[in-house]
Scaffold this motif. Sequence first.
Motif, PDB file in Angstrom:
ATOM      1  N   LEU A 116      -4.041  13.069  -4.989  1.00 53.96           N
ATOM      2  CA  LEU A 116      -3.275  13.438  -3.795  1.00 53.96           C
ATOM      3  C   LEU A 116      -4.009  12.985  -2.546  1.00 53.96           C
ATOM      4  CD1 LEU A 116      -2.400  17.048  -4.946  1.00 53.96           C
ATOM      5  CD2 LEU A 116      -0.736  15.247  -4.574  1.00 53.96           C
ATOM      6  N   GLY A 117      -5.328  13.118  -2.564  1.00 52.60           N
ATOM      7  CA  GLY A 117      -6.136  12.727  -1.411  1.00 52.60           C
ATOM      8  C   GLY A 117      -6.046  11.227  -1.172  1.00 52.60           C
ATOM      9  N   ILE A 118      -6.202  10.443  -2.231  1.00 56.85           N
ATOM     10  CA  ILE A 118      -6.111   8.985  -2.068  1.00 56.85           C
ATOM     11  C   ILE A 118      -4.733   8.632  -1.510  1.00 56.85           C
ATOM     12  CG2 ILE A 118      -6.121   6.765  -3.275  1.00 56.85           C
ATOM     13  CD1 ILE A 118      -8.039   8.050  -5.303  1.00 56.85           C
ATOM     14  N   SER A 119      -3.698   9.279  -2.072  1.00 55.52           N
ATOM     15  CA  SER A 119      -2.342   8.991  -1.610  1.00 55.52           C
ATOM     16  C   SER A 119      -2.197   9.278  -0.121  1.00 55.52           C
ATOM     17  CB  SER A 119      -1.345   9.824  -2.415  1.00 55.52           C
ATOM     18  OG  SER A 119      -0.117   9.883  -1.747  1.00 55.52           O
ATOM     19  N   SER A 120      -2.691  10.439   0.345  1.00 50.71           N
ATOM     20  CA  SER A 120      -2.460  10.720   1.766  1.00 50.71           C
ATOM     21  C   SER A 120      -3.338   9.871   2.661  1.00 50.71           C
ATOM     22  CB  SER A 120      -2.599  12.201   2.124  1.00 50.71           C
ATOM     23  OG  SER A 120      -3.364  12.871   1.237  1.00 50.71           O
ATOM     24  N   VAL A 121      -4.529   9.475   2.181  1.00 51.06           N
ATOM     25  CA  VAL A 121      -5.355   8.590   2.998  1.00 51.06           C
ATOM     26  C   VAL A 121      -4.685   7.211   3.132  1.00 51.06           C
ATOM     27  CG1 VAL A 121      -7.526   7.331   3.008  1.00 51.06           C
ATOM     28  CG2 VAL A 121      -7.535   9.772   2.635  1.00 51.06           C
ATOM     29  N   LEU A 122      -4.133   6.716   2.007  1.00 53.73           N
ATOM     30  CA  LEU A 122      -3.432   5.422   2.085  1.00 53.73           C
ATOM     31  C   LEU A 122      -2.238   5.519   3.031  1.00 53.73           C
ATOM     32  CD1 LEU A 122      -3.411   4.294  -1.659  1.00 53.73           C
ATOM     33  CD2 LEU A 122      -4.926   3.572   0.172  1.00 53.73           C
ATOM     34  N   LEU A 169       0.849  -1.199   0.000  1.00 57.50           N
ATOM     35  CA  LEU A 169       0.000   0.000   0.000  1.00 57.50           C
ATOM     36  C   LEU A 169       0.879   1.240   0.000  1.00 57.50           C
ATOM     37  CD1 LEU A 169      -3.140   0.425   0.466  1.00 57.50           C
ATOM     38  CD2 LEU A 169      -2.509   1.041   2.779  1.00 57.50           C
ATOM     39  N   ASN A 170       1.971   1.160   0.733  1.00 57.00           N
ATOM     40  CA  ASN A 170       2.913   2.249   0.860  1.00 57.00           C
ATOM     41  C   ASN A 170       3.477   2.641  -0.502  1.00 57.00           C
ATOM     42  OD1 ASN A 170       4.280   4.062   2.377  1.00 57.00           O
ATOM     43  ND2 ASN A 170       5.746   2.624   3.242  1.00 57.00           N
ATOM     44  N   ASN A 171       3.877   1.629  -1.282  1.00 58.83           N
ATOM     45  CA  ASN A 171       4.413   1.877  -2.616  1.00 58.83           C
ATOM     46  C   ASN A 171       3.372   2.577  -3.480  1.00 58.83           C
ATOM     47  OD1 ASN A 171       4.440   0.985  -5.554  1.00 58.83           O
ATOM     48  ND2 ASN A 171       6.533   0.529  -4.944  1.00 58.83           N
ATOM     49  N   TRP A 172       2.143   2.080  -3.444  1.00 60.16           N
ATOM     50  CA  TRP A 172       1.079   2.665  -4.248  1.00 60.16           C
ATOM     51  C   TRP A 172       0.840   4.115  -3.817  1.00 60.16           C
ATOM     52  CZ3 TRP A 172      -4.826   2.004  -4.125  1.00 60.16           C
ATOM     53  CH2 TRP A 172      -5.350   2.331  -5.377  1.00 60.16           C
ATOM     54  N   GLY A 173       0.846   4.333  -2.494  1.00 59.61           N
ATOM     55  CA  GLY A 173       0.644   5.685  -1.977  1.00 59.61           C
ATOM     56  C   GLY A 173       1.627   6.657  -2.583  1.00 59.61           C
ATOM     57  N   PHE A 174       2.886   6.253  -2.695  1.00 57.84           N
ATOM     58  CA  PHE A 174       3.848   7.189  -3.280  1.00 57.84           C
ATOM     59  C   PHE A 174       3.611   7.379  -4.764  1.00 57.84           C
ATOM     60  CE2 PHE A 174       7.491   8.082  -5.900  1.00 57.84           C
ATOM     61  CZ  PHE A 174       7.793   9.346  -5.417  1.00 57.84           C
ATOM     62  N   TRP A 175       3.406   6.290  -5.497  1.00 58.65           N
ATOM     63  CA  TRP A 175       3.388   6.416  -6.963  1.00 58.65           C
ATOM     64  C   TRP A 175       2.145   7.105  -7.497  1.00 58.65           C
ATOM     65  CZ3 TRP A 175       7.401   6.881  -9.730  1.00 58.65           C
ATOM     66  CH2 TRP A 175       8.593   6.268  -9.334  1.00 58.65           C
ATOM     67  N   LEU A 176       1.190   7.418  -6.605  1.00 55.69           N
ATOM     68  CA  LEU A 176       0.077   8.265  -7.032  1.00 55.69           C
ATOM     69  C   LEU A 176       0.509   9.729  -7.130  1.00 55.69           C
ATOM     70  CD1 LEU A 176      -2.918   6.874  -4.958  1.00 55.69           C
ATOM     71  CD2 LEU A 176      -2.620   6.760  -7.419  1.00 55.69           C
ATOM     72  N   LEU A 177       1.608  10.069  -6.427  1.00 55.94           N
ATOM     73  CA  LEU A 177       1.980  11.489  -6.355  1.00 55.94           C
ATOM     74  C   LEU A 177       2.498  12.056  -7.675  1.00 55.94           C
ATOM     75  CD1 LEU A 177       3.638  11.881  -2.845  1.00 55.94           C
ATOM     76  CD2 LEU A 177       1.380  12.619  -3.579  1.00 55.94           C
ATOM     77  N   PRO A 178       3.452  11.398  -8.351  1.00 55.88           N
ATOM     78  CA  PRO A 178       3.944  12.014  -9.589  1.00 55.88           C
ATOM     79  C   PRO A 178       2.842  12.268 -10.620  1.00 55.88           C
ATOM     80  CG  PRO A 178       5.436  10.287  -8.861  1.00 55.88           C
ATOM     81  CD  PRO A 178       4.223  10.191  -8.007  1.00 55.88           C
ATOM     82  N   PRO A 179       1.914  11.292 -10.861  1.00 55.97           N
ATOM     83  CA  PRO A 179       0.830  11.628 -11.796  1.00 55.97           C
ATOM     84  C   PRO A 179       0.015  12.831 -11.323  1.00 55.97           C
ATOM     85  CG  PRO A 179       0.747   9.300 -11.207  1.00 55.97           C
ATOM     86  CD  PRO A 179       1.823   9.901 -10.390  1.00 55.97           C
TER      87      PRO A 179
END
Lengths: 178, 533
Positions: free
Chosen positions: B173-179, B114-124
């Motif tokens: 960004l919201g999904i990323s910070s919630v994850l 989940l952590n990995n996914w949380g980060f990789w949402l940020l660049p897009p």
Amino acid sequence: MNAEDRALANRKLVKKLLWVIAGAILFTIALVPLYNVMCQVTGFNGKTGNSAEQAAKSMKVDNTRWVTVEFTSNVMPGLAWTFYPKQTSIRVHPGQIELATYVAKNIANQEVIGQAIPSVSPGQASLYFKKIECFCFQRQTLKPGESKEMPLTFFVSPDLPKQIETITLSYAFYSAVK
Amino acid sequence: MTTATDVHAHDDHHEHHPAGIMRWLTTTNHKDIGTMYLTFSLIMFLVGGMMILGVRAELFKPGLQLMRPEFFNQLIGVHALVMIFAALMPAATGFANWLLPLQLGAPDMALPRLNNWGFWLLPPAAILLTLPFTLALFGIGDGAVATGWTLYAPLSVQGGLGVDFAIFSIHLLGISSVLGSINIIVTIFNMRAPGMTLMKMPLFAWGWLITAFLLIATIPVLAGAVTMLLTDRHFGTHFFDAAGGGDPILFQHLFWFFGHPEVYILLLPVWGFIPHILSAFTRKPVYGYKAQVYSFWAIGILSVVVWAHHFLTVGMPVPALLYFMYSTMSISLPLAVLFFCWIANMWKGSMSFETPMLFATGWIILFGIGGLTGLVLADVAADAQYHHSYFVVAHFHYTLFAGGIMGVMAGVYFWLPKMTGRMYNEKLGKLHFWLTAIAFNMTFIPQFFLGLAGMPRRIPDYALQFADFNMISSISAFVLGLSQLLFVYNIVSCVRGHGEKAADKPWEGAEGLEWTLSSPPPYHSFTEQPVIK
């Protein structure tokens, strides 16, 4: 804690947290109707209720007091109308039923439907400003070049707090939407 | 950056991670992910900084010199969104990833994938936010979101395609910070070393725990509000459109119901840093640990009930104004407790002023100014004058640049030797602090006075009498921007393995489990959990 127990505990906690998030989303959606109810009950934000015929019947006119009601108007972008009040202000006794008139003209070369949205300031006065009949209760249709007088029957409730001496009624006319 | 060569006999099977870009795309290691967050944050900090230097260049002289007002509006809004969501929040999350397992005695974060996914949402998300600038160059659309970061309706209902890009960016960004928050809460509750009770946990973990709860409670509100905005724009709903019976003020309520807790989301992790740093360089234990934990909670809870002080002038009834004024001011009580704890921590300590300590002490003073000017703005009567003026701009830069970013810089200098295994250049670090502190004040003190004199924010032009202070502010802003290159240099040279080798515990007064590991720590932090007595 061994690895399996920990994985189980993690999964349990994640589920709980997902419920918290679901709750927060539901709360957000619920805020919309809550906000509207709150504004109508308290008169926050200048939102006025609709027809007030019932209240008008059992009401005494307070001849000892004068209140000035001012009228303003706006036409929102996207509506090719002119729209203005025939009188800029009226002095009324609380409880006395009055008539005010706005004039709207369609300057476009096609038929246009508009909707007026009222707002009363100060916000505290909006609970006490009652409209019996208003052109804002319905959408208004104007043919190309047509001009129309738009009446408004209203009264100010005698319960209006003493410190309020002037009430401003503002209408914004919008292009009516599907 | 961790090297991939720390071989430990008992976790051999983990050592064969892919090399090159695939390592970073697929990593589930908390340090790798933390490094990516921090790198992303640093890059976006520079991007957001360049945007605002464009703004300051335009404001150097009265009149329009460099850009169209529409472009100016885009720059200020995207600057804020980038700094808040892409620089400050990822910096805090990066530190959480790096430090929480080290400080709690855990092998890794609880939910690594989940952590990995949380980060990789940020660049897009960052690309979505800034893409409209590029599209406009090719004649598509009219540029990025030009509504300011607050996206107030009805302006945002009418805005161009930049608003849609911003909405989708905020979703990501919201999904990323919630994850990220779910991961952090689970890590803190389930992964602590045996014997580490919640009340023995480092304050950084406490700050982040409350931040994470605030995030999962309020990010959905922002996501919901911008989704309503999207449906208003394209699907014929009228949540905020008065023509159909909606109400633009509702958007302000929804936005700030998220927006005010967001301030503390940005600040609480930094409040967690500061006691660690103060304690290390005063050679004293953390002062008032319990008082600080309870103050964190008090502020976290109060932060969700004060939102309307951001729009006190919108025309609320007097009882509501009084409620929001008093509740806002009441936040200063737990905050004052924190300030007294920080100051008491220094009292009679044997202090030394290495770069992290310089940043931490400077931070206390500057963040204090941010807090006190906030009290002025919370005053309903005074706010009528200061609202939407440069006073507000100066105030929130004292809280978010000094209180947020300078606090993060203190943390970077403090833990950089641990993360990279190298000492940064102390002389350049100190120079970086002094240039930053002086240029920051020279940038924003004039803006307090501009605001008092009536200069409105978010306008590309101003009246002649504001010219001198704006010139001072603009020149200082460029000094502030350029001096951050020292920061970048220090970080890059440590990461590339220049500089002295750092000891496992480079600061003699430092306390905490992270200093018991080697510098840099092994790829997997605590393969056997330490026991806290």
